[in-house]
Motif scaffolding. Structure first.
Motif, PDB file in Angstrom:
ATOM      1  N   LEU A  37       0.809  -1.215   0.000  1.00 25.17           N
ATOM      2  CA  LEU A  37       0.000   0.000   0.000  1.00 25.17           C
ATOM      3  C   LEU A  37       0.845   1.269   0.000  1.00 25.17           C
ATOM      4  O   LEU A  37       1.897   1.334   0.625  1.00 25.17           O
ATOM      5  CB  LEU A  37      -0.914   0.024   1.236  1.00 25.17           C
ATOM      6  N   ASN A  39      -0.600   3.974   1.203  1.00 23.47           N
ATOM      7  CA  ASN A  39      -1.085   4.568   2.457  1.00 23.47           C
ATOM      8  C   ASN A  39      -1.291   3.456   3.497  1.00 23.47           C
ATOM      9  O   ASN A  39      -2.427   3.074   3.794  1.00 23.47           O
ATOM     10  CB  ASN A  39      -2.402   5.308   2.219  1.00 23.47           C
ATOM     11  N   ILE A  42      -3.651   2.715   7.366  1.00 25.86           N
ATOM     12  CA  ILE A  42      -4.967   2.103   7.609  1.00 25.86           C
ATOM     13  C   ILE A  42      -4.828   0.688   8.169  1.00 25.86           C
ATOM     14  O   ILE A  42      -5.714   0.199   8.875  1.00 25.86           O
ATOM     15  CB  ILE A  42      -5.812   2.089   6.313  1.00 25.86           C
ATOM     16  N   MET A  64     -11.469   0.163   3.127  1.00 27.12           N
ATOM     17  CA  MET A  64     -10.879   0.745   1.929  1.00 27.12           C
ATOM     18  C   MET A  64     -11.922   0.934   0.830  1.00 27.12           C
ATOM     19  O   MET A  64     -11.916   1.940   0.115  1.00 27.12           O
ATOM     20  CB  MET A  64      -9.719  -0.130   1.438  1.00 27.12           C
ATOM     21  N   GLN A  68     -13.197   4.612  -1.470  1.00 27.22           N
ATOM     22  CA  GLN A  68     -12.443   4.398  -2.703  1.00 27.22           C
ATOM     23  C   GLN A  68     -11.879   5.696  -3.268  1.00 27.22           C
ATOM     24  O   GLN A  68     -10.973   5.679  -4.103  1.00 27.22           O
ATOM     25  CB  GLN A  68     -13.303   3.682  -3.745  1.00 27.22           C
ATOM     26  N   TYR A  71      -8.637   5.194  -1.384  1.00 28.66           N
ATOM     27  CA  TYR A  71      -7.911   3.920  -1.397  1.00 28.66           C
ATOM     28  C   TYR A  71      -8.073   3.096  -2.671  1.00 28.66           C
ATOM     29  O   TYR A  71      -7.615   1.960  -2.721  1.00 28.66           O
ATOM     30  CB  TYR A  71      -8.343   3.067  -0.197  1.00 28.66           C
ATOM     31  N   ASP A  74      -4.773   1.909  -4.014  1.00 28.56           N
ATOM     32  CA  ASP A  74      -4.196   0.856  -3.181  1.00 28.56           C
ATOM     33  C   ASP A  74      -4.931  -0.472  -3.359  1.00 28.56           C
ATOM     34  O   ASP A  74      -4.308  -1.538  -3.341  1.00 28.56           O
ATOM     35  CB  ASP A  74      -4.216   1.278  -1.713  1.00 28.56           C
TER      36      ASP A  74
END
Length: 305
Positions: A37, A39, A42, A64, A68, A71, A74
Motif C-alpha cells: 500500500l 497509504n 490504515i 478501503m 475508494q 484507497y 491501493d
C-alpha cells in the motif's frame, strides 16, 4: 489517482479470499499488505492479534472500499500484487502444505479471472504516475533553468556597470564561459598560442569553434577585426568554425563583406545575447539558426526576429 470505475463486489470477495490464502501467519500477511500500500497507516486500524485472519482482511478491505476516493489505487495495487503471485513455496513449512498451496493457487486464479478488466486500469495508473513524475522533473528543471538564467543576466548587468574597460573585457570572457557551460557547449577558457590570443573555444553539433569576444559598445566592429579573426581560424584544422560576439554593432562592411576569409564564421551582437538571457531562445538554437542561414545564403550575420 481517483477513478470513475468502481471495483466490483465479486472482485472484492475474490481479493479477500486470496489474501487470506496466500500467507498462513497473520504477521506475514500484514507485512505483505503494508509493503504493497501507498497509504499503509490504515493497516494499523485493524486488531490483527484478536481477530481471525479473515476478520482482519475483511475489515481492512471493507474500510478501503467505503473510501475508494482515497484507497482505490491501493486496492488496485493489492489486486495486482496478489494476482502476480506464482511462488507459494513459503507455505511448504506448514502442516497440510499441499492443501494450503492448492487453495492459495485456486484463490489467486479466481482473483485473476474476476479482475481481468482492472489490469488495464492498473497499467494506466502506472503510466499516469510515470507521466506525473516526468512532469515534476521537467518542472524542477524548468525552475532551475530559469533561476540560473536570471543569475547569468544579473551577472551581465553587473559587468555592464563596471567603469573599468579592461576588467570588463576579462569579466565578459568569464561570463561567456559560464554561459556556454550552462548550455552544454563544452567551452574552453581564453588561451594563447604562438603569436595570437584566442578568447575561447567550444564544441557544438560535432563542430569545433573558436570564439572572439569584444565588449565594444560605442564603436562599431569593422571588417579588419573579422579578417584578423578569420586568420586565426584558417590556421586551425580545415573544418574549424568561428563565432564573433560583440556587444556593439557590426559595421556595414562586416555584414556585407564578400571576403572568403570570413566565410568560416558567424556573428552575434548584444541584441542576440539579450534574447538568450531573456529566455526567448536557447544559445545552442541561436547558433544553429545562424550557422544554417550562413550555409544557405553566405551571409555571416543574421538578425533574429
Amino acid at each position: 489517482m481517483s477513478l470513475n470505475k468502481k471495483i466490483s463486489a465479486s472482485a472484492i470477495l475474490a481479493l479477500k479470499e486470496a489474501l487470506v490464502a496466500i500467507y498462513w501467519r497473520k504477521k506475514d500477511l500484514r507485512q505483505f499488505i503494508e509493503l504493497t500500500l501507498e497509504n499503509p497507516l490504515i493497516v494499523s486500524t485493524i486488531d490483527w492479534n484478536e481477530n481471525t485472519k479473515y476478520e482482519s482482511v475483511s475489515q481492512l478491505i471493507d474500510r478501503m472500499v467505503k473510501r475508494q476516493d482515497m484507497y482505490q489505487t491501493d486496492l488496485l495495487k493489492l489486486v495486482q500484487e496478489v494476482g502476480n503471485i506464482n511462488d507459494f513455496s513459503h507455505l511448504e513449512y506448514w502442516d497440510d502444505s499441499k492443501t494450503k498451496i492448492k487453495k492459495a493457487k485456486e484463490s489467486v486464479t479466481k482473483l485473476r479471472n474476476q479482475a481481468k478488466g482492472y489490469f488495464d486500469t492498473i497499467a494506466e495508473l502506472k503510466k499516469a504516475e510515470e507521466r506525473r513524475e516526468t512532469n515534476q522533473e521537467k518542472l524542477k528543471s524548468s525552475i532551475s533553468y530559469q533561476q540560473k538564467l536570471d543569475e547569468l543576466k544579473l551577472n551581465f548587468y553587473e559587468i555592464a556597470s563596471n567603469p573599468n574597460a579592461q576588467k570588463k573585457g576579462f569579466q565578459f570572457e568569464k561570463f561567456l564561459n559560464e554561459l556556454f557551460v550552462f548550455f552544454d557547449l563544452d567551452p574552453k577558457s581564453a588561451f594563447k598560442v604562438t603569436g595570437e590570443q584566442i578568447d575561447g573555444a567550444f564544441t557544438f553539433d560535432n563542430s569545433d569553434y573558436l570564439l572572439e569576444a569584444k565588449w565594444q559598445e560605442k564603436t562599431e566592429i569593422n571588417a579588419a577585426d573579422l579578417y584578423t579573426f578569420g586568420g586565426k581560424i584558417s590556421g586551425k584544422l580545415k573544418n574549424t568554425l568561428g563565432l564573433f560576439i560583440s556587444l556593439g554593432p557590426f559595421s556595414k562592411d562586416c555584414t556585407e563583406t564578400g571576403s572568403p576569409i570570413t566565410k568560416s564564421m558567424i556573428l552575434m551582437d548584444g541584441m542576440d545575447l539579450m534574447q538568450v538571457l531573456e529566455g526567448r531562445i536557447r544559445l545552442n538554437e541561436l547558433i544553429l539558426i545562424k550557422r544554417r542561414h550562413a550555409s544557405q545564403t553566405g551571409e555571416i550575420y543574421y538578425r533574429m526576429k
